[in-house]
Design an enzyme around this catalytic site. Structure first.
Site, PDB file in Angstrom:
ATOM      1  N   ASP A  84       0.835  -1.220  -0.038  1.00 42.44           N
ATOM      2  CA  ASP A  84      -0.020  -0.150  -0.185  1.00 42.44           C
ATOM      3  C   ASP A  84       0.699   1.343  -0.022  1.00 42.44           C
ATOM      4  OD1 ASP A  84       0.523  -0.771   2.808  1.00 42.44           O
ATOM      5  OD2 ASP A  84      -0.726   0.625   3.463  1.00 42.44           O
ATOM      6  N   GLU A 149       0.160  -1.090   5.906  1.00 43.06           N
ATOM      7  CA  GLU A 149       1.095  -0.489   6.687  1.00 43.06           C
ATOM      8  C   GLU A 149       1.025   0.716   6.785  1.00 43.06           C
ATOM      9  OE1 GLU A 149       5.008   1.241   7.722  1.00 43.06           O
ATOM     10  OE2 GLU A 149       3.807   1.635   6.029  1.00 43.06           O
TER      11      GLU A 149
END
Length: 449
Positions: A84, A149
């Site tokens: 991400d 994350e």
């Protein structure tokens, strides 16, 4: 390590991943799953041997855990990265499209080049290359790729639980974090290959004051907003005590021999004996500026404020969000207690919204750390490897529950401007620098014994 055609193909594979906008949000309802699905499909197209030979487990929707069986499983290793990226703000003034993955003058531009698809693709490229050579690692290797994350999500803890259930106790874990950093220390010309051996804990605290409120035409002294403002000023005027943790002491020892000629005989002996001069060094770092001061202590900063919904209404409740980065050696409980003590006002409520303790210190006098150092010396011979305290947070903090050796290092050369582009605009990586990082991962895997 591969010719021009191989390098060109590798860069194209990285570009394909950068172009996919895998943006994560704390509000899961805002997350578009299609880019994450597209990313997984592209990853399989990019690295077919990896997907053919490694066992894949899906973690929390879009996270991935790959198992590469080695000739032994006594000292398994985990290599980490995340899929991400943070959103691109409309007000950001990118020189080149954030998801265009364009190359200009040998530099690849795009969100995720540094944080953290560069690492993810570098790991996969190295594995694919080694599989193509018929290589089998001497120890089991796990690839853990998180999908949330950037929003402190649950994929990494879930991956830890999977490893725990399978009885995997990693020898060491390597995640993003440090870099081959230029201009990292004033006067030191060689880049510093900074390896995070701990990271600060991130805790969010809310300060709140409640009152009757009322009409703005009839204000009272020390109403909710005034009392909150006083609390904020007290917090701002009373920073946490400074100290110099062991990784910082070791860092100064290592850079002592790399000071400019005129300064070396003067400052070199001082830096090599920083353990005896901790108070002096701590004061010097605080005086040197905000970035160096943050290396010495727990920090607090007010990041959000809320009060009345209208200009003519006195707030019945005023709140402030405080982001706290907790230094190794401090604790969440101790930090919250000190915040309340500094504010010294029973009407200001101090509530913990989210808390994370600092990560334990990983050893530097250890074979795992020495392997990372030796690999850096092979691929980045001009750099000075050194431990340091990471200011930010990574998914690797969750892996400290199952591993005593957790390190944070992205094997890419980064200027100060590049480091400042992370989570900002104009994020980019040098093409040759990324290829150098792929070599780092390959040599690291080859060196695991």
């Amino acid at each position: 390590m591969g010719g021009p055609t191989t390098h060109a193909s590798a860069i194209e594979r990285l570009q394909a991943l950068i172009r996919i906008p895998t943006v994560s949000y704390a509000d899961r309802d805002l997350i578009d799953p299609k880019p994450f699905e597209e990313f997984a499909e592209q990853l399989e197209r990019n690295y077919p041997l990896l997907h053919q030979h490694l066992e894949k487990t899906i973690v929390r929707d879009h996270g991935m855990l790959f198992h590469w069986k080695g000739t032994a499983a006594t000292r398994p290793v985990v290599l980490m990265a995340h899929i991400d990226v943070v959103p691109v703000e409309e007000t950001d003034t990118w020189q080149h499209p954030a998801f265009g993955a364009e190359i200009h003058d040998g530099v690849l531009w795009g969100r995720g080049t540094l944080d953290d698809k560069g690492c993810l693709a570098g790991i996969c490229e190295a594995v694919e290359r080694l599989l193509g050579q018929g290589f089998t690692p001497e120890q089991d290797i796990w690839l853990s790729f998180g999908c949330d994350e950037e929003v402190m999500g649950q994929a990494a803890p879930a991956a830890v639980e999977i490893l725990r259930e399978r009885g995997v106790s990693p020898w060491f874990v390597l995640d993003e974090g440090g870099a081959v950093a230029y201009d990292a220390f004033p006067g030191v010309k060689p880049p510093l290959a900074v390896i995070g051996v701990t990271e600060k804990g991130i805790t969010n605290v809310q300060l709140s004051v409640e009152g009757r409120g009322g009409h703005a035409s009839m204000p009272t002294r020390m109403d909710t907003t005034a009392r909150l403002a006083r609390a904020i000023l007290r917090l701002d005027s009373n920073p946490f005590p400074s100290s110099v943790p062991p990784p910082t002491i070791e860092m100064f020892r290592r850079i002592a021999d790399h000071l400019p000629g005129p300064l070396r005989p003067i400052l070199g002996p001082v830096l090599k004996n920083t353990d005896k001069l901790k108070p002096v060094l701590a004061r010097a770092l605080v005086a040197a500026g905000n970035e160096s001061a943050a290396m010495t202590r727990t920090t607090t900063v007010v990041t959000t404020l809320s009060g009345s919904p209208a200009n003519n209404v006195i707030a019945s409740k005023a709140t402030a969000g405080v982001n706290v980065r907790i230094m190794t050696g401090d604790t969440v409980a101790g930090v919250v207690e000190r915040i309340a003590s500094v504010i010294n006002d029973d009407q200001v409520h101090v509530d913990v919204v989210e808390s994370n303790e600092p990560s334990p210190l990983s050893p530097t006098d250890d074979d795992a750390f020495r392997l990372i150092e030796a690999t850096i010396n092979q691929t980045h011979p001009d750099a000075v490897p050194t431990p340091y305290v990471m200011m930010g947070a990574t998914d690797s903090r969750f892996f400290t529950a199952i591993c005593a050796r957790v390190y944070r290092f992205a094997p890419f050369r980064m200027s100060k401007a590049q480091r400042e582009s992370i989570h900002s605009f104009d994020e980019r990586i040098g093409v040759d620098d990324w290829l150098e990082g792929v070599d780092f991962y390959q040599r690291l895997i080859e060196g695991i014994a």
